[in-house]
Design an enzyme around this catalytic site. Structure first.
Site, PDB file in Angstrom:
ATOM      1  N   ASN A  30       6.972   6.902   4.101  1.00  0.00           N
ATOM      2  CA  ASN A  30       6.818   7.149   5.534  1.00  0.00           C
ATOM      3  C   ASN A  30       8.143   6.782   6.187  1.00  0.00           C
ATOM      4  OD1 ASN A  30       6.173   7.258   8.222  1.00  0.00           O
ATOM      5  ND2 ASN A  30       4.668   5.589   8.175  1.00  0.00           N
ATOM      6  N   LYS A  34       8.997   7.165   9.145  1.00  0.00           N
ATOM      7  CA  LYS A  34       8.860   6.773  10.561  1.00  0.00           C
ATOM      8  C   LYS A  34       9.941   7.487  11.388  1.00  0.00           C
ATOM      9  CE  LYS A  34       6.495   2.624   9.086  1.00  0.00           C
ATOM     10  NZ  LYS A  34       6.153   1.208   9.315  1.00  0.00           N
ATOM     11  N   HIS A  75      -1.977   6.136  12.001  1.00  0.00           N
ATOM     12  CA  HIS A  75      -1.119   5.008  11.615  1.00  0.00           C
ATOM     13  C   HIS A  75      -1.238   3.904  12.673  1.00  0.00           C
ATOM     14  CE1 HIS A  75       2.389   2.609  10.645  1.00  0.00           C
ATOM     15  NE2 HIS A  75       2.347   3.176   9.448  1.00  0.00           N
ATOM     16  N   GLU A  83       0.876   2.124  14.021  1.00  0.00           N
ATOM     17  CA  GLU A  83       1.894   2.169  15.086  1.00  0.00           C
ATOM     18  C   GLU A  83       1.506   3.177  16.167  1.00  0.00           C
ATOM     19  OE1 GLU A  83       5.256   2.705  12.484  1.00  0.00           O
ATOM     20  OE2 GLU A  83       4.991   0.657  11.773  1.00  0.00           O
ATOM     21  N   GLU A 116      -3.576  -0.251   5.283  1.00  0.00           N
ATOM     22  CA  GLU A 116      -2.349  -0.883   5.770  1.00  0.00           C
ATOM     23  C   GLU A 116      -2.708  -2.055   6.661  1.00  0.00           C
ATOM     24  OE1 GLU A 116       0.957   2.404   5.379  1.00  0.00           O
ATOM     25  OE2 GLU A 116       0.534   1.865   7.443  1.00  0.00           O
ATOM     26  N   GLY A 158       6.014  -4.013   8.282  1.00  0.00           N
ATOM     27  CA  GLY A 158       7.246  -4.088   9.062  1.00  0.00           C
ATOM     28  C   GLY A 158       8.075  -5.331   8.820  1.00  0.00           C
ATOM     29  N   SER A 184       4.791  -3.397   3.546  1.00  0.00           N
ATOM     30  CA  SER A 184       5.876  -4.139   2.897  1.00  0.00           C
ATOM     31  C   SER A 184       5.857  -3.993   1.379  1.00  0.00           C
ATOM     32  CB  SER A 184       5.836  -5.609   3.295  1.00  0.00           C
ATOM     33  OG  SER A 184       6.002  -5.734   4.688  1.00  0.00           O
TER      34      SER A 184
HETATM   35  P1  13P Z   1       6.734  -1.170   5.720  1.00  0.00           P
HETATM   36  O1  13P Z   1       6.693  -0.771   4.270  1.00  0.00           O
HETATM   37  O2  13P Z   1       8.077  -1.006   6.344  1.00  0.00           O
HETATM   38  O3  13P Z   1       6.125  -2.529   5.947  1.00  0.00           O
HETATM   39  O4  13P Z   1       5.806  -0.134   6.498  1.00  0.00           O
HETATM   40  C1  13P Z   1       4.549   0.141   5.999  1.00  0.00           C
HETATM   41  C2  13P Z   1       3.991   1.314   6.703  1.00  0.00           C
HETATM   42  O5  13P Z   1       3.689   1.251   7.882  1.00  0.00           O
HETATM   43  C3  13P Z   1       3.861   2.556   5.945  1.00  0.00           C
HETATM   44  O6  13P Z   1       3.182   3.531   6.667  1.00  0.00           O
END
Ligand code: 13P
Length: 253
Positions: free
Chosen positions: A8, A10, A94, A96, A164, A170, A212
């Site tokens: 991902n 982002k 997601h 976020e 997640e 993050g 992570s």
């Molecule tokens: P990280 O791997 O950066 O913690 O992000 C996880 C995530 O949100 C994947 O969609």
């Protein structure tokens, strides 16, 4: 089932040139992989240029869609637009996006819209924090139920679920989940899916872990936590690190 490793990206990278370079590097890393499927969920504007590379080894996905088919919805992208840009899958719900106001009803609509456009929805679920006894279990069960209830079984078998835990996502995350915490949730999710659909359907739905993930902990989640794959954030922005995770999925070491 083959392990599924999804990056991902982002809101990264900032130029088409960098996106093409990263994608080509990921393809190179994935070239010899036979026992894992690899995908990258990129920002919408990179889908067409990446699809134009006609790489078979790494599938493309988007990070969101809107549920309406067309019309006056400024800034939104429909399932058809995303599918016609070369994506095979799309992340839905997601954390976020949920944090910015996306509701369970929105997410249920998006799952249906993705399936109608023949896209695989990667439905994200996960609790914000680990508070009281077992609260995370009822929270995730409710999220899954709200997003998937009433879906025909044939459609449900095209869904992917990503667990997640928000507290593990993050840069600011203090730690990733442990493999025991992952295993517990893989069981909870599978049981909920069996309850919503049937056991065979539940067993056909890949469950990914995201939060992570890096080269060090990928093996724990893939082989000791009952997960069918990974949804990788930051670590997917380095082709080398992502390649290492993909190789772990392929070989188990
Ligand atoms: P990280 O791997 O950066 O913690 O992000 C996880 C995530 O949100 C994947 O969609």
């Amino acid at each position: 089932m083959k392990k599924l490793i999804v990056g991902n990206w982002k809101m990264n990278p900032q130029t088409t040139r960098d996106a093409v370079k990263l994608f080509k590097d990921v393809v190179r890393e994935a070239r010899t992989i036979t026992k894992a499927s690899v995908a990258v969920c990129a920002p919408d504007m990179y889908l067409n240029p990446l699809a134009a590379l006609k790489e078979k080894k790494v599938s493309l996905g988007a990070q969101d869609l809107f549920w309406e088919k067309e019309g006056a919805f400024t800034g939104e992208a429909s399932g058809a637009m995303i599918a016609n840009s070369g994506a095979k899958m799309v992340i839905v719900g997601h954390s976020e996006r949920r944090a910015r106001g996306e509701s369970d009803e929105d997410i249920a609509r998006k799952v249906k819209a993705a399936l109608a456009a023949k896209l695989i929805p990667i439905l994200c679920v996960g609790e914000r924090e680990r508070a009281g006894e077992g609260e995370h279990i009822s929270f995730v069960t409710a999220q899954l139920t709200a997003a998937l209830k009433g879906l025909p079984r044939v459609d449900a078998s095209h869904v992917v679920v990503a667990y997640e835990p928000i507290w593990a996502i993050g840069k600011q995350a203090k730690r990733s989940a442990t493999k025991e915490e992952g295993l517990e949730m893989a069981i909870v999710i599978r049981r909920t899916l069996a309850h919503l659909f049937t056991r065979p359907v539940a067993e056909s739905i890949p469950i990914l872990y995201g939060g992570s993930v890096d080269e060090k902990n990928a093996k724990d989640f893939l082989f000791d936590a009952g997960m069918d794959g990974l949804l990788v954030g930051r670590a997917s922005l380095s082709a080398k690190t992502f390649g290492g995770i993909v190789r772990t999925a392929n070989t188990g070491i």
